[in-house]
Design an enzyme around this catalytic site. Structure first.
Site, PDB file in Angstrom:
ATOM      1  N   ASP A  78     -49.651 -16.475 -40.592  1.00 50.38           N
ATOM      2  CA  ASP A  78     -49.830 -15.317 -39.712  1.00 50.38           C
ATOM      3  C   ASP A  78     -48.533 -14.502 -39.746  1.00 50.38           C
ATOM      4  OD1 ASP A  78     -48.046 -16.850 -38.193  1.00 50.38           O
ATOM      5  OD2 ASP A  78     -49.652 -17.672 -36.970  1.00 50.38           O
TER       6      ASP A  78
ATOM      7  N   ASP B 276     -45.445 -12.444 -37.648  1.00 48.42           N
ATOM      8  CA  ASP B 276     -44.756 -12.144 -36.392  1.00 48.42           C
ATOM      9  C   ASP B 276     -44.066 -10.798 -36.570  1.00 48.42           C
ATOM     10  OD1 ASP B 276     -45.133 -14.839 -35.120  1.00 48.42           O
ATOM     11  OD2 ASP B 276     -43.959 -15.448 -36.862  1.00 48.42           O
TER      12      ASP B 276
ATOM     13  N   ASP C 296     -33.511 -19.719 -35.033  1.00 46.40           N
ATOM     14  CA  ASP C 296     -33.062 -21.091 -35.266  1.00 46.40           C
ATOM     15  C   ASP C 296     -32.373 -21.339 -36.606  1.00 46.40           C
ATOM     16  OD1 ASP C 296     -35.542 -20.704 -36.436  1.00 46.40           O
ATOM     17  OD2 ASP C 296     -36.548 -22.342 -35.398  1.00 46.40           O
TER      18      ASP C 296
END
Ligand code: ATP
Ligand code: MG
Length: 399
Positions: free
Chosen positions: A44, A46, A130
């Site tokens: 998907d 983002d 991250d």
């Protein structure tokens, strides 16, 4: 900044173009860029933007765009049946940690972060992410790639998971990042950078401080992944599995666990070939089945168990045991149990329309086909138990 052509889905480029035309800096971020750079189809997309959630809503209208989340607001944009997440650039929160009331009495790592919702610039947004491989920003309108950390592109090329900043601090702030690092190792065959690896080994026990609901959500996502067997292997390799799925960890060096991997691999192939839609309950049943054969069955691969009145409860308890400490939702446990119970019916019953129209038949048949491909190699079984006649209308496809 570099120029690069990545094949972003056209509808995503359109969404980004609309936000840019309205004056907002907007990029594709996260896993999709990583996947595109590795020539994989993104799961998907983002999207990150300088527009606030309210501004995004103004651009797309209230019918297409909904603001979700209370503390951390983002926008869900409806695109046909798909929902695309659009988040506003955020920055690293200030170090004034406010511990939520329900955790007040527990020992909490000093640097754990509970709030992460202060808007910022694109660059600040990249630095609070991250890993370097997750911090690339791509503008599909101008084909610009921005690597704020300076090593994201190289790390993707070289297959390295590198925490952004001080790895130990980042794992302390949010221990779920350790799980995310090992997922990257499993699903892409990446390696941890030496610094990230030593911090991870040192910080592993902090995972017990992560919210249970987040870990269970991660488990569901892993079960749906076609890389789930490799992810479990990387969890085992780094000692993380003993926290995440202690039953699987304790039984790692057993034939039953090897059989689990064979079943999952077969499932993954069938999903990749488009022969089956991925289902969490099927994965839960497939992981439990080899242990059921050993613990409540005939003790042999492919022999299943004798059906008796007690088997229902035994299988149900075993599903719970295999997946502890996760609290799987009851519906999931029951549908996995139903899939398991039906396996003996398939072997011993004559073909009956009643079985074929039973709820959960499609998943149960799939597990039968998986076992057949791995263990029995029967030509008759697929004919005796054909694809479901009625395509499920009760929405149990994914579960
Ligand atoms: P996937 O392909 O599984 O969706 P992903 O990397 O896109 O992988 P998401 O959970 O969708 O994972 O997160 C999107 C992005 O948000 C990540 O790529 C990362 O930049 C950032 N992110 C997600 N979780 C964290 C976290 N715990 N700490 C910091 N950044 C995070
Ligand atoms: Mg993602």
């Amino acid at each position: 900044m570099t120029k690069k052509t990545l094949h972003v889905a056209p509808y995503i480029t359109d969404i980004i173009a609309r936000l840019q035309e309205a004056g907002y800096e907007t990029y594709v971020v996260g896993g999709a860029i990583r996947d595109l750079m590795l020539d994989r189809e993104p799961k998907d997309y983002d999207i990150s933007t300088s527009a606030t959630p309210e501004q995004v809503k103004d651009v797309f209208g209230r019918r297409r765009a909904r603001i979700i989340g209370r503390r951390f607001k983002l926008v869900h944009l409806y695109q046909g049946v798909e929902i695309i997440e659009i988040s506003t650039f955020r920055r690293m929160p200030e170090k004034s940690v406010k511990v939520p009331d329900k955790l007040k009495d527990q020992p909490i790592p000093e640097n754990m972060i509970f709030h992460d919702n202060e808007f910022g610039t694109a660059e600040e947004d990249a630095w609070r992410r991250d890993f370097t491989v997750n911090a690339l920003f791509y503008d599909p309108v101008s084909h610009k790639m921005i690597d704020h950390t300076g090593s994201g592109i190289d790390d993707i090329k070289n297959g390295v998971v590198r925490a952004i900043g001080d790895a130990s601090l980042r794992f302390e702030e949010d221990p779920v990042r350790m799980l995310r690092a090992l997922k990257l190792v499993g699903q892409y065959g990446f390696k941890l950078s030496p610094g990230t690896e030593s911090s991870l080994r040192e910080c592993l026990p902090l995972i017990t401080h992560a919210a249970e609901s987040r870990l269970t959500l991660e488990l569901e996502k892993i079960l749906q992944s076609i890389h789930c067997s490799q992810i479990f292997s990387s969890f085992y390799q780094y000692g993380f599995l003993s926290y995440f799925l202690p039953f699987l960890h304790d039984n790692w060096n057993t034939p039953a666990r090897e059989y689990v991997m064979e079943l999952l691999e077969e499932r993954n192939q069938r999903v990749t070939q488009g022969r089956y839609r991925v289902s969490v309950s099927l994965a839960v049943a497939a992981i439990t089945l080899p242990f059921a054969e050993m613990l409540v069955g005939f003790g042999e691969k492919g022999k299943l168990w004798e059906y008796s009145a007690e088997t229902n409860d035994q299988l149900c308890n075993l599903v719970t045991e295999v997946f502890k400490p996760h609290n799987l939702v009851k519906r999931l446990v029951f549908s996995a149990q139903r899939i398991l119970i039906m396996q003996t019916a398939f072997l011993h019953f004559q073909k009956t329309t009643k079985v074929i129209t039973m709820q959960g038949y499609a998943h149960a048949r799939e597990l039968l086909m998986i076992q057949n491909a791995v263990t029995w190699h029967s030509k008759e079984l697929p004919v005796k138990w054909p694809h479901e006649i009625h395509h499920s209308t009760h929405g149990d496809k994914r579960r």
